[in-house]
Scaffold this motif. Structure first.
Motif: not given
Length: 235
Positions: A31-39, A217-235
């Motif tokens: 559920r969290t991987d899909f970034d869907v809330s319980q509600t 070389l770079a680092v990021t602490t963004l949550d994985l679902p948010d990271l994947l969402d961010g990449l999904g917004e790239l062209p």
């Protein structure tokens, strides 16, 4: 009839939940991987949010196959309503010949983009500048699974169609393993991103290895679902 990416992903999720020693925790993971809330999930299932919460926490008996199937279809329906990003990620990974627990996403872009834009999309901090300042694709990799399960030939396939890309390694503690692995795989990518650590956590020799091999070389602490969402917004 051919099995499409939605059906394959549905079978994978349902199988993981059903066979898990802790089905509630596995349900929560997906559920969290899909970034869907319980509600949101509860609304789609036409149940109260407390029902979803009780299953995930183990307060209710493990969900039966029927409820698991409803949850899986709900997650996929919600994803399709949002544009189908998670289903497409799964399809790309499968088409490249990888399991989705090794590779989270693999994509080629229609044109190169500045590396700075890529880093902005995933809230990454560049530690070392590389010899190239653009990327034309990315691969998001579970570092432990990749290093322990992939052969050198399979590791090279992580580059997809081009080395003009960023390799993002998750499940990182300091960065030793992925950066040592990069030393024995040629050619090198344009950028390597270590996910889940800050600059302070970084292995002290990591910047030197990046400079030797010439990649950013770079680092990021963004949550994985948010990271994947961010990449999904790239062209």
């Amino acid at each position: 009839m051919a099995r499409g990416p939605r059906r394959e992903l549905a079978e994978r999720i349902a199988g993981e939940i059903t066979l898990s020693d802790d089905p509630g925790a596995t349900l929560r993971k997906w559920r969290t991987d899909f970034d869907v809330s319980q509600t949101e999930l509860a609304d789609h299932l036409d149940v109260s949010p407390s029902v979803v919460s009780d299953y995930e926490s183990g307060r209710r008996q493990s969900p039966g196959i029927g409820f698991v199937d409803r949850v899986v279809q709900a997650l996929l329906d919600i994803d399709e309503r949002r544009g189908g990003g998670r289903i497409r990620q799964h399809a790309r990974v499968l088409s490249a010949g990888f399991e989705s627990d090794i590779v989270h996403d693999l994509r080629e872009y229609p044109a190169t983009i500045p590396l700075s834009r890529y880093y902005d999309a995933i809230d990454a901090t560049e530690i070392v500048a590389g010899g190239q300042d653009t990327v034309a694709g990315h691969t998001v990799i579970d570092s432990i699974e990749a290093i322990t399960r992939l052969s050198s030939e399979e590791f090279y396939r992580l580059y997809g169609q081009s080395t003009n890309r960023a390799l993002v390694f998750t499940s990182v503690t300091r960065g030793e393993s992925p950066l040592v692995a990069m030393r024995v795989v040629t050619p090198t990518p344009n950028a390597v991103v270590l996910h889940g650590i800050s600059e302070d956590d970084l292995w002290e020799h990591a910047p030197d290895l990046a400079r030797i091999d010439g990649f950013s070389l770079a680092v990021t602490t963004l949550d994985l679902p948010d990271l994947l969402d961010g990449l999904g917004e790239l062209p």
